[in-house]
Design a protein around this motif. Structure first.
Motif, PDB file in Angstrom:
ATOM      1  N   ARG A  13      32.891  45.574  50.363  1.00 34.12           N
ATOM      2  CA  ARG A  13      33.759  44.571  50.985  1.00 34.12           C
ATOM      3  C   ARG A  13      34.633  43.907  49.919  1.00 34.12           C
ATOM      4  O   ARG A  13      35.826  43.657  50.145  1.00 34.12           O
ATOM      5  N   LEU A  14      34.053  43.648  48.767  1.00 30.50           N
ATOM      6  CA  LEU A  14      34.812  43.047  47.663  1.00 30.50           C
ATOM      7  C   LEU A  14      35.910  43.990  47.185  1.00 30.50           C
ATOM      8  O   LEU A  14      37.061  43.563  46.967  1.00 30.50           O
ATOM      9  N   LEU A  15      35.595  45.275  47.031  1.00 32.42           N
ATOM     10  CA  LEU A  15      36.604  46.241  46.589  1.00 32.42           C
ATOM     11  C   LEU A  15      37.728  46.365  47.611  1.00 32.42           C
ATOM     12  O   LEU A  15      38.905  46.482  47.240  1.00 32.42           O
ATOM     13  N   ALA A  16      37.374  46.334  48.889  1.00 34.26           N
ATOM     14  CA  ALA A  16      38.412  46.375  49.928  1.00 34.26           C
ATOM     15  C   ALA A  16      39.349  45.177  49.803  1.00 34.26           C
ATOM     16  O   ALA A  16      40.582  45.307  49.881  1.00 34.26           O
ATOM     17  N   ASP A  17      38.778  44.004  49.580  1.00 33.43           N
ATOM     18  CA  ASP A  17      39.565  42.778  49.451  1.00 33.43           C
ATOM     19  C   ASP A  17      40.469  42.823  48.215  1.00 33.43           C
ATOM     20  O   ASP A  17      41.657  42.467  48.285  1.00 33.43           O
TER      21      ASP A  17
ATOM     22  N   ALA B 231      33.631  40.319  38.983  1.00 34.31           N
ATOM     23  CA  ALA B 231      34.833  40.883  39.594  1.00 34.31           C
ATOM     24  C   ALA B 231      35.477  39.913  40.580  1.00 34.31           C
ATOM     25  O   ALA B 231      36.703  39.770  40.626  1.00 34.31           O
ATOM     26  N   ARG B 232      34.655  39.229  41.369  1.00 31.15           N
ATOM     27  CA  ARG B 232      35.207  38.256  42.318  1.00 31.15           C
ATOM     28  C   ARG B 232      35.961  37.157  41.578  1.00 31.15           C
ATOM     29  O   ARG B 232      37.037  36.724  41.997  1.00 31.15           O
ATOM     30  N   THR B 233      35.401  36.715  40.460  1.00 33.83           N
ATOM     31  CA  THR B 233      36.058  35.675  39.664  1.00 33.83           C
ATOM     32  C   THR B 233      37.368  36.184  39.070  1.00 33.83           C
ATOM     33  O   THR B 233      38.384  35.476  39.083  1.00 33.83           O
ATOM     34  N   LEU B 234      37.365  37.407  38.566  1.00 33.27           N
ATOM     35  CA  LEU B 234      38.594  37.991  38.028  1.00 33.27           C
ATOM     36  C   LEU B 234      39.657  38.112  39.113  1.00 33.27           C
ATOM     37  O   LEU B 234      40.852  37.914  38.862  1.00 33.27           O
TER      38      LEU B 234
ATOM     39  N   TYR C 164      43.585  41.814  39.109  1.00 39.09           N
ATOM     40  CA  TYR C 164      43.014  42.721  40.096  1.00 39.09           C
ATOM     41  C   TYR C 164      42.551  44.052  39.517  1.00 39.09           C
ATOM     42  O   TYR C 164      41.495  44.564  39.891  1.00 39.09           O
ATOM     43  N   GLU C 165      43.320  44.636  38.626  1.00 36.23           N
ATOM     44  CA  GLU C 165      42.912  45.925  38.072  1.00 36.23           C
ATOM     45  C   GLU C 165      41.591  45.799  37.310  1.00 36.23           C
ATOM     46  O   GLU C 165      40.694  46.644  37.448  1.00 36.23           O
ATOM     47  N   GLU C 166      41.473  44.755  36.526  1.00 39.50           N
ATOM     48  CA  GLU C 166      40.238  44.514  35.783  1.00 39.50           C
ATOM     49  C   GLU C 166      39.084  44.222  36.741  1.00 39.50           C
ATOM     50  O   GLU C 166      37.949  44.690  36.540  1.00 39.50           O
ATOM     51  N   ALA C 167      39.366  43.468  37.776  1.00 36.84           N
ATOM     52  CA  ALA C 167      38.342  43.140  38.762  1.00 36.84           C
ATOM     53  C   ALA C 167      37.839  44.390  39.474  1.00 36.84           C
ATOM     54  O   ALA C 167      36.622  44.578  39.649  1.00 36.84           O
ATOM     55  N   ILE C 168      38.764  45.252  39.876  1.00 33.25           N
ATOM     56  CA  ILE C 168      38.385  46.476  40.581  1.00 33.25           C
ATOM     57  C   ILE C 168      37.573  47.403  39.680  1.00 33.25           C
ATOM     58  O   ILE C 168      36.554  47.971  40.095  1.00 33.25           O
TER      59      ILE C 168
ATOM     60  N   TRP D 284      43.300  45.237  48.744  1.00 28.87           N
ATOM     61  CA  TRP D 284      44.256  44.669  49.703  1.00 28.87           C
ATOM     62  C   TRP D 284      45.142  43.635  49.017  1.00 28.87           C
ATOM     63  O   TRP D 284      46.351  43.609  49.218  1.00 28.87           O
ATOM     64  N   ARG D 285      44.537  42.794  48.179  1.00 32.11           N
ATOM     65  CA  ARG D 285      45.308  41.749  47.506  1.00 32.11           C
ATOM     66  C   ARG D 285      46.377  42.334  46.584  1.00 32.11           C
ATOM     67  O   ARG D 285      47.449  41.722  46.411  1.00 32.11           O
ATOM     68  N   ARG D 286      46.092  43.468  45.963  1.00 32.73           N
ATOM     69  CA  ARG D 286      47.097  44.028  45.063  1.00 32.73           C
ATOM     70  C   ARG D 286      48.028  45.012  45.778  1.00 32.73           C
ATOM     71  O   ARG D 286      48.847  45.672  45.145  1.00 32.73           O
ATOM     72  N   GLY D 287      47.903  45.110  47.110  1.00 34.75           N
ATOM     73  CA  GLY D 287      48.841  45.904  47.896  1.00 34.75           C
ATOM     74  C   GLY D 287      48.517  47.372  48.003  1.00 34.75           C
ATOM     75  O   GLY D 287      49.362  48.161  48.449  1.00 34.75           O
TER      76      GLY D 287
END
Length: 218
Positions: A86-90, A45-48, A54-58, A93-96
């Motif tokens: 923490r990763l999900l929060a980030d 997910a971090r790599t995605l 972002y949607e795929e990563a989440i 946040w990145r996708r608004g």
């Protein structure tokens, strides 16, 4: 895992392929450990996220998180959920999606507060990250309070590497308020910058340049 090697070389498509292979191999094992699978999914997910998907990563990160929550028992420490939250929060946040990002940050903080000193570092990063989300939600006084709490947890003589991210958010808040930002922390980071090219590195570099332009314009 080759994924980390490719990430270090900034070849994210190859990192993605390696992390996908690692996850597939994990799932093929006769006895699957859900915590290990969560770690594999979080790496992918971090790599995605670095690839902007972002949607795929989440979805990937949350699948691992939810599996651990569903089967959580005495053998699974709540600390195991800290990184993925923490990763999900980030990612949110990145996708608004700031309210959802705040939700994940708050879950992380609630546990980190009870897990001292084991989660001191995580609590510090979650504090300044929560402040960053609050800036985007225009809750500036609350953001300032979060930044102050994060700063209080930093040894000024031996600051951790992520201190520059706190300096960025403090500068960003000052700029939004129409105040002159303090660039000193960003200048210190720039003096020792070793040339990484993650999205966080670009974010810091951009604000360092902008901060200098605003404060040093003739």
């Amino acid at each position: 895992n080759l994924g980390f090697s490719w990430s270090a070389q900034e070849d994210m498509p190859l990192a993605e392929a390696a992390f996908r292979e690692s996850l597939a191999l994990r799932l093929q094992q006769p006895k699957v450990d859900i915590v290990d699978v969560q770690h594999n999914r979080a790496n992918l997910a971090r790599t995605l996220g670095e690839l902007g998907r972002y949607e795929e990563a989440i979805a990937t990160a949350q699948a691992g998180h939810d599996a651990v929550v569903a089967k959580q028992d005495a053998r699974v420490s709540p600390r195991q959920l800290g990184y993925v939250r923490r990763l999900l929060a980030d990612l949110e946040w990145r996708r608004g999606h700031w309210q959802q990002a705040l939700h994940w940050a708050d879950l992380g903080i609630a546990f980190a507060i009870t897990d001292q000193p084991g989660s001191t570092s995580r609590l510090r990063t979650l504090r300044y990250f929560r402040g960053a989300i609050l800036v985007d939600l225009q809750r500036f006084d609350e953001a300032e309070a979060e930044f102050a709490q994060a700063r209080a947890m930093i040894d000024p003589d031996n600051p951790p590497g992520d201190t520059a991210l706190l300096d960025v958010e403090v500068a960003r808040l000052a700029l939004i308020r129409g105040e002159t930002p303090d660039c000193s922390g960003l200048d210190r980071h720039d003096a020792t910058y070793t040339g990484g090219r993650s999205s966080a590195d670009y974010y810091i570099l951009a604000y360092t340049a902008f901060c200098r332009a605003v404060t040093r314009a003739p």
